[in-house]
Design a protein around this motif. Structure first.
Motif, short mmCIF file in Angstrom:
data_model
loop_
_atom_site.label_atom_id
_atom_site.label_comp_id
_atom_site.label_asym_id
_atom_site.label_seq_id
_atom_site.Cartn_x
_atom_site.Cartn_y
_atom_site.Cartn_z
N ALA A 280 0.85 -1.19 0.00
CA ALA A 280 0.00 0.00 0.00
C ALA A 280 0.88 1.23 0.00
O ALA A 280 2.00 1.20 0.50
N LYS A 281 0.38 2.28 -0.60
CA LYS A 281 1.14 3.53 -0.63
C LYS A 281 0.20 4.70 -0.86
O LYS A 281 -0.98 4.51 -1.19
N LEU A 282 0.74 5.89 -0.68
CA LEU A 282 -0.04 7.08 -0.96
C LEU A 282 0.38 7.60 -2.34
O LEU A 282 1.54 7.91 -2.56
N ASP A 283 -0.58 7.65 -3.26
CA ASP A 283 -0.28 8.16 -4.59
C ASP A 283 -0.61 9.66 -4.59
O ASP A 283 -1.68 10.06 -4.13
N LYS A 284 0.33 10.45 -5.10
CA LYS A 284 0.17 11.91 -5.06
C LYS A 284 -1.15 12.35 -5.68
O LYS A 284 -1.83 13.23 -5.17
N ASN A 285 -1.51 11.73 -6.78
CA ASN A 285 -2.71 12.17 -7.48
C ASN A 285 -3.96 11.40 -7.11
O ASN A 285 -5.05 11.94 -7.09
N ARG A 286 -3.77 10.10 -6.85
CA ARG A 286 -4.96 9.26 -6.69
C ARG A 286 -5.31 8.93 -5.24
O ARG A 286 -6.33 8.34 -4.96
N GLY A 287 -4.45 9.33 -4.31
CA GLY A 287 -4.74 9.04 -2.90
C GLY A 287 -4.25 7.67 -2.48
O GLY A 287 -3.44 7.06 -3.19
N PRO A 288 -4.75 7.16 -1.33
CA PRO A 288 -4.30 5.86 -0.85
C PRO A 288 -4.58 4.76 -1.88
O PRO A 288 -5.67 4.69 -2.45
N LEU A 289 -3.56 3.92 -2.09
CA LEU A 289 -3.62 2.90 -3.13
C LEU A 289 -3.14 1.61 -2.50
O LEU A 289 -2.09 1.60 -1.86
N ALA A 290 -3.90 0.53 -2.65
CA ALA A 290 -3.45 -0.72 -2.04
C ALA A 290 -3.59 -1.87 -3.01
O ALA A 290 -4.53 -1.92 -3.79
N THR A 291 -2.62 -2.78 -2.98
CA THR A 291 -2.77 -4.03 -3.72
C THR A 291 -3.25 -5.06 -2.72
O THR A 291 -2.60 -5.29 -1.69
N VAL A 292 -4.38 -5.65 -3.02
CA VAL A 292 -4.92 -6.66 -2.12
C VAL A 292 -4.97 -8.00 -2.83
O VAL A 292 -5.04 -8.06 -4.06
N LEU A 293 -4.92 -9.05 -2.06
CA LEU A 293 -5.09 -10.40 -2.59
C LEU A 293 -6.42 -10.91 -2.03
O LEU A 293 -6.60 -10.97 -0.81
N ILE A 294 -7.34 -11.23 -2.93
CA ILE A 294 -8.64 -11.71 -2.48
C ILE A 294 -8.45 -13.14 -1.97
O ILE A 294 -7.80 -13.95 -2.63
N GLN A 295 -9.02 -13.44 -0.81
CA GLN A 295 -8.90 -14.81 -0.28
C GLN A 295 -10.23 -15.53 -0.25
O GLN A 295 -10.27 -16.75 -0.29
N LYS A 296 -11.32 -14.78 -0.13
CA LYS A 296 -12.63 -15.39 -0.36
C LYS A 296 -13.62 -14.34 -0.83
O LYS A 296 -13.41 -13.15 -0.64
N GLY A 297 -14.69 -14.81 -1.46
CA GLY A 297 -15.66 -13.88 -2.01
C GLY A 297 -15.13 -13.22 -3.27
O GLY A 297 -14.00 -13.49 -3.70
N VAL A 298 -15.96 -12.40 -3.86
CA VAL A 298 -15.56 -11.70 -5.09
C VAL A 298 -15.66 -10.20 -4.82
O VAL A 298 -16.71 -9.70 -4.44
N LEU A 299 -14.53 -9.53 -4.99
CA LEU A 299 -14.48 -8.09 -4.72
C LEU A 299 -14.95 -7.32 -5.95
O LEU A 299 -14.56 -7.64 -7.08
N LYS A 300 -15.79 -6.29 -5.71
CA LYS A 300 -16.32 -5.50 -6.82
C LYS A 300 -16.16 -4.01 -6.53
O LYS A 300 -16.14 -3.61 -5.38
#
Ligand code: GDP
Ligand code: MG
Length: 594
Positions: A282-302
């Motif tokens: 995760a990081k703070l992007d200057k233009n886009r704000g907080p940005l995170a890479t997540v790994l889905i472990q169950k369910g479907v993220l939308k």
């Protein structure tokens, strides 16, 4: 496999009725067959390949194929006429489980080719030929092999892996241990191996740099065997694949073997539930704000899902895959980059989808109160072990042992593990020579281990992390004392010890008489800090002339709890009133060593 065949063969010759017979129904899955014969599924799948049958672990075999296999393994087949009902894996109560791709982490010694291997895999097998389109690194990517997906965590190294685990996340299914064939097993190879073992993940060895003229695979196989990593060729069950990340050799072979191990693990996830997973980066992007890479472990993220990550909340504004492409959904074992959080979460934290904003708020409050969001795993102190032992609550004691020289490791490790009893198992999960590192602290957190240093001190970064996370480090310079303390702890007999920690020093500049109240030492803090709850040693001419508790600490007219370096303050002591200008006041705190 050889052993088993030999055994089966010889018993068969000697005593007919002892000949191992395997009952075979009209159809049987590879897994059921493996269980019945007591051989690993991988061995069966490999033997089937030799027989010209490509199968995975859940595949059903007919009687003929199964019977041939049974004989291949030195057993005799007996035809049963009852059909076997149902599938081998039973879904958790009511929940629908579906298989999911494996998640892989690459580990190994520095320069053995972790990054190169991740690059080679990405370039050769990325789904839909999107490799060229990947403009930024998001911490994970997915490839396709024979129509099946494999997820790679692109944060190589066991430190990142254990750091996530220390926060309570279990993201990895299989660790690929990269060993350079021209260099062999090195300290970080062993460290990576210990970290993977402590986590209980499956291990596959990638023997890299086989293109090099001085590559010596056999030497490395021997070194691995010495570490208890027995590869298949040597009668063990660890898969070892020779590769060259540079020349892109053996990559497909490695991927196929990863799928094989994944099949063995029967990886499954619930699909039909609110999405959940773990933050990879995760990081703070200057233009886009907080940005995170997540790994889905169950369910479907939308997109538009409301999520909570510890004390961070948000509504997903946009979602991207590893290639930076907008996506509408992310299924289990899929990495996704998400936008829309109100602040930056930490790697290793768990995210959860909640019904709405109200629920998100409530969960954030709850997490804040219970301290979730800070690390959820903690190491354990030897005095805590003692307390648990006297309550009869300790089963396993994990120890990380660091020594100054390599030669001290084995004797200490042996003595420690010999302290195991039928009640408690003492397990030295990692050893090494040199100082205690941050990675040791992380491992202690992730595996609830006690860190023991024999003539080994923590590095500054490690000290800081240990303090932050309340991980205790015990340091010794006498072996018998080290062993004795652990033994006492296991018997519940280790008493807490205390040590005086100097938190700061001040110099007396002026002495004020305060009538009946005695004297106030107008002082300047030279080092560290002065705290109200300290004990003070008064030092004059290099000698301690008095010791007393602080009874007053003031800055100008205000009572304060602490005063830091460079500042001036008034110090009053409980039972000392003979200050002189130039006296040194040493502020000391008693701390329990645990
Ligand atoms: P890492 O520190 O484990 O990530 O290692 P890198 O991937 O950065 O590789 C270290 C060095 O080894 C680089 O100079 C690579 O080009 C080189 N290297 C990696 N894999 C191979 C290989 O298969 N063959 C050869 N000859 N060199 C390799
Ligand atoms: Mg690298």
């Amino acid at each position: 496999m050889k052993n088993k065949q030999d055994q089966a063969g010889s018993t068969g010759e000697n005593a007919k009725q002892a000949a191992p017979q395997i009952g075979l129904p009209p159809v049987i899955t590879v897994k059921q067959l493996a269980d019945q014969m007591g051989v690993s599924g991988i061995e069966i799948i490999k033997q089937l390949m030799r027989n010209g049958i490509m199968a995975n672990i859940n595949q059903s075999l007919d009687y003929e194929a199964a019977a041939k296999l049974v004989t291949d393994f030195g057993f005799t087949a007996k035809r049963l006429h009852i059909p076997v009902h149902g599938k081998t894996s039973i879904a958790a109560k009511g929940a629908k489980l579906h298989s999911r791709p494996p998640v892989i982490t690459i580990m190994g010694h520095v320069d053995h080719g972790k990054t190169s291997l991740l690059d080679a895999i990405r370039q050769t097998n990325v789904a839909g030929g999107e490799a060229g389109a990947i403009t930024q690194h998001i911490g994970a990517y997915q490839i396709e092999m024979k129509g099946r997906k494999i997820t790679f965590l692109d944060t190589p190294g066991h430190e990142a892996f254990t750091a996530m685990r220390a926060r309570g996340a279990r993201a990895t299914d299989i660790a690929v241990l990269v060993v350079a064939a021209d260099d062999g097993v090195m300290p970080q190879t062993i460290e990576a191996l210990d970290h993977a073992r402590a986590a209980g993940v499956s291990i596959v060895v990638a023997l890299n740099k086989i293109d090099k003229p001085d590559a010596n695979p056999d030497r490395i196989k021997q070194q691995l065997a010495d570490l208890g990593v027995l590869i298949e060729e040597w009668g063990g069950d660890i898969i070892c694949v020779p590769v060259s990340a540079k020349k892109k050799l053996g990559i497909d072979d490695l991927l196929e073997n990863l799928l094989l191990v994944a099949d063995m693990l029967e990886l499954k996830a619930e699909w039909d539930c609110p999405a959940e997973g773990v933050v990879i980066e995760a990081k703070l992007d200057k233009n886009r704000g907080p940005l995170a890479t997540v790994l889905i472990q169950k369910g479907v993220l939308k997109p538009s899902d409301n999520i909570v990550i510890g004390t961070v909340a948000g509504k997903i504004k946009a979602m991207f895959n590893y290639a930076g492409k907008n996506i509408r959904k992310a299924e289990p074992a899929t990495p996704a980059e998400i936008l829309g959080m109100n602040s930056v979460p930490e790697a290793g934290e768990i995210f959860q989808v909640v019904a709405g904003e109200k629920e998100a708020k409530a969960l954030v409050e709850k997490n804040r109160d219970s301290g979730i969001g800070a690390s959820s795993a903690r190491g354990i102190s030897l005095t805590a072990v003692a307390a648990q032992a006297s309550a009869g609550e300790i089963k396993d004691l994990n120890i990380i042992l660091k020594t100054d020289v390599h030669g001290s490791i084995e004797p200490i490790k042996d003595s420690l593990e010999r302290l195991s009893s039928d009640k408690t198992r003492v397990k030295v999960i990692h050893t090494g020579s040199g100082s205690i590192t941050e990675s040791d602290i992380l491992l202690a957190m992730a595996s609830k281990a006690v860190i023991v240093g024999f003539n080994s001190k923590p590095e500054p970064g490690a000290s800081k992390l240990a303090e932050q996370e309340s991980i205790s480090i015990r340091q010794y310079s006498v072996i018998y004392k080290l062993i004795e303390d652990v033994e006492k702890a296991l018997k519940g007999l280790l008493e807490p010890e205390f040590a005086d920690i100097v938190v700061g020093q001040a110099e007396v500049k002026t002495v004020f008489e305060a009538g009946k109240k005695g004297q106030i030492a107008g002082s300047q803090i030279k080092e560290g800090k002065a705290t109200r709850d300290s004990q003070v040693r008064v030092i004059r001419g290099g000698k301690v002339i008095a010791e007393s508790r602080v009874s007053g600490l003031r800055r100008f007219k205000d009572d304060v709890k602490e005063v830091t370096t460079g500042m001036e303050c008034g110090v009053k002591l409980d039972s000392f009133n003979d200050f002189e200008t130039g006296d040194i006041l040493q502020f000391v705190r008693r701390e329990q060593i645990d």
